[in-house]
Scaffold this motif. Structure first.
Motif, PDB file in Angstrom:
ATOM      1  N   THR A  33       0.804  -1.229   0.000  1.00 13.49           N
ATOM      2  CA  THR A  33       0.000   0.000   0.000  1.00 13.49           C
ATOM      3  C   THR A  33       0.834   1.274   0.000  1.00 13.49           C
ATOM      4  O   THR A  33       0.364   2.323  -0.438  1.00 13.49           O
ATOM      5  CB  THR A  33      -0.921   0.033   1.229  1.00 13.49           C
ATOM      6  N   ARG A  45       1.513   2.889   2.589  1.00 11.16           N
ATOM      7  CA  ARG A  45       1.046   3.681   3.742  1.00 11.16           C
ATOM      8  C   ARG A  45       1.546   3.049   5.034  1.00 11.16           C
ATOM      9  O   ARG A  45       1.480   1.838   5.217  1.00 11.16           O
ATOM     10  CB  ARG A  45      -0.482   3.747   3.769  1.00 11.16           C
ATOM     11  N   GLU A  60       2.487  11.853   7.133  1.00  7.33           N
ATOM     12  CA  GLU A  60       2.749  10.671   6.308  1.00  7.33           C
ATOM     13  C   GLU A  60       3.119  11.077   4.891  1.00  7.33           C
ATOM     14  O   GLU A  60       2.399  11.827   4.228  1.00  7.33           O
ATOM     15  CB  GLU A  60       1.529   9.749   6.274  1.00  7.33           C
ATOM     16  N   PRO A 100       4.019   9.176   1.313  1.00  8.12           N
ATOM     17  CA  PRO A 100       4.011   7.856   0.672  1.00  8.12           C
ATOM     18  C   PRO A 100       5.431   7.385   0.363  1.00  8.12           C
ATOM     19  O   PRO A 100       6.299   8.181  -0.019  1.00  8.12           O
ATOM     20  CB  PRO A 100       3.208   8.088  -0.613  1.00  8.12           C
TER      21      PRO A 100
END
Length: 539
Positions: free
Chosen positions: A340, A342, A503, A505
């Motif tokens: 993902t 993430r 966050e 990526p």
């Protein structure tokens, strides 16, 4: 091309999945040796300290000395990895660790054992820093979660196997506890051979400038602080002239270290890295995780053997829920992050589980049902599996390849620092609490405290009369619960820190452009070093 991206092309490595696995094989085997050699002692330590006639402070410093040496040398190894052959460095670190292990097995006193554990810590600092750096050099951030899962699995196997092997060794009369330090030597020799054959990385050479003054001052400041925490309330009062001298001395040494780091050409802990919010918050979280992870869990073996009267082997078996939680979380979450890209949600969830696990373990007593403890330990293991590797991953994703060593070692440095502080501080809390609980319990029986049989050393509960044994078991059980409760706020601090991490990526290749903010911060620092960088083939 900007100055910040020039070193990227010099250090990027293009490797297939098979080549990465071959290269990682020796590295993972080396990590297994380090972890096995560390954890194999955990359940043997109560027996070792008893036979060497050491007390609670000696128990604490056998662990703290290794963590402190690891803390002090991790940034040095990380800096060297930016300047010299990573393969040669990891082989040197492994050799140093094994030498320390063999010498520890020959120790005749707790003082000798602590000194040898310092040498082990020097080698462990190299393996801790270099494993993350080498993985980051070979593997793009987006794919790193997958391989970090392999590292987590190896850590879990070493952590599971170590206490079990150590318990069996201690319980086997014709072996004895000294073989706990010898058992990793064959694995180490094999790891050195495999590393030589499989690990091939570009050698990036620059003018080497090691910040020895910074490393010395940082170590001195931390050491003085830990000595104060360990001895205060026992050898002298918390409010005394000795405490004042040590605290003021530690503050002055820390201030001097900060001044040196700001002026050093190649600082051990580059202050400019802390202009990056992700790195700053990850460091705060790493300190908190280190305090809880090392500071509380290191005393589990002591709890099971003294409070519950279990053998070293059984003590290892009883910690399996925590280790299995770590194994499951690190491998499964690592694969999910790779798929993902993430990662923040797992840091938040892991910190939440860690905080809850510590708080629940704070209810632990000598007679707490084991199934309940198993659930609490599993929560801690799951939390650690989701946070430890992913904090490093988050930091590595924000810096260029030329700063991977420094950035990775900064996180490892502060996690080890948190562990050293945690073991020292929580060990002191345990010692004080146990002393008070013993006095209260024995007073209730109308027996003087000296009748516990400890005499300042760890008691062997199997040799005590039944009434006194019950008091000793209750005292150590209650004290162990208190230190887990004291560790819970640090889990909460980690949770707050990761909530505020932004966050980004994960990049799909090592040569992808990093975020604008980080690139801008790195450009100035990279300018001076880029001119002297030259690529020198492969190991």
């Amino acid at each position: 091309m900007t100055q910040a991206t020039a070193p990227t092309r010099a250090t990027a490595v293009d490797m297939s999945h098979r080549q990465i696995l071959e290269a990682l094989s020796g590295l993972l085997l080396g990590m297994f040796v380090a972890i096995l050699s560390s954890t194999v002692v955990s359940n043997a330590l109560p027996r070792i300290i008893t036979e060497l006639h050491g007390g609670q402070s000696a128990y604490t410093w056998v662990v703290t000395s290794t963590l402190l040496a690891t803390t002090a040398t991790t940034p040095i190894w990380g800096k060297l990895s930016d300047l010299a052959s990573k393969k040669l460095l990891v082989q040197l670190a492994l050799t140093t660790f094994v030498l320390g292990s063999v010498l520890a097995g020959l120790s005749q006193s707790t003082g000798q054992l602590i000194a040898c554990r310092v040498l082990q810590g020097v080698g462990a600092g190299g393996l801790t820093a270099l494993a993350q750096v080498i993985m980051a050099t070979m593997i793009a951030p987006r794919e790193r979660g997958r391989y970090s899962g392999y590292l987590g699995a190896v850590m879990a196997v070493g952590t599971i196997g170590g206490p079990l092997v150590g318990g069996v060794i201690v319980d086997t009369d014709w072996l004895g506890w000294r073989w706990c330090f010898y058992v990793g030597v064959p694995f180490a020799v094999l790891a050195l051979i495999v590393l030589q054959k499989t690990l091939h990385l570009p050698v990036v050479k620059r003018e080497v400038k090691i910040d020895w003054w910074g490393a010395t001052l940082i170590t001195a400041a931390v050491s003085l602080l830990l000595i104060w925490v360990t001895l205060a309330g026992d050898k002298y009062d918390w409010l005394s002239w000795q405490s004042a001298v040590m605290v003021v001395g530690a503050v002055l040494l820390g201030a001097l270290a900060l001044r040196v780091e700001n002026r050093a050409a190649e600082p051990m802990i580059p202050p400019r890295l802390f202009r990056n919010r992700t790195i700053t918050l990850a460091v705060i979280a790493s300190i908190a995780v280190g305090v809880g992870m090392f500071g509380a869990s290191v005393f589990l073996g002591q709890y099971f053997q003294i409070s519950r009267g279990e053998s070293p082997t059984m003590s290892g078996l009883m910690t399996l829920p925590m280790i299995l939680g770590l194994l499951i979380a690190s491998t499964v979450v690592g694969r999910i992050i790779t798929n993902t890209g993430r990662w923040k949600r797992y840091l938040v969830f892991g910190s939440t589980l860690l905080t809850a696990g510590f708080a629940l373990m704070g209810t632990m007593r000598a007679d707490t049902p084991y199934w309940r403890l198993a659930v609490f330990m599993a929560l801690i293991g799951l939390g650690l599996g989701m946070t430890m590797q992913n904090l490093v991953l988050a930091v590595q994703n924000t810096v260029g390849p030329h700063e991977l060593g420094a950035a990775s070692s900064v996180v490892a440095f502060f996690r080890s620092l948190g562990g050293a502080i945690g073991v020292s501080a929580l060990g002191a809390i345990l010692g004080h609490k146990v002393k008070d609980y013993l006095a209260d319990g024995l007073a209730g029986l109308g027996i003087p405290a000296s009748s516990s049989g400890s005499g300042g050393t760890l008691p062997n509960v199997h040799t005590l009369p039944a009434p006194i044994r019950a008091v000793v078991e209750a005292a150590y059980g209650h004290g162990a619960g208190d230190i887990f409760l004291a560790a819970a706020p640090f889990g909460l601090i980690a949770l707050i820190a990761v909530v505020f991490i932004k966050e980004v990526p994960l990049r799909r290749t090592n040569s992808d452009a990093i975020s604008t903010e980080v690139e801008r911060e790195s450009t100035v620092a990279a300018g001076a070093g880029a001119a002297v960088v030259r690529t020198g083939g492969r190991d």
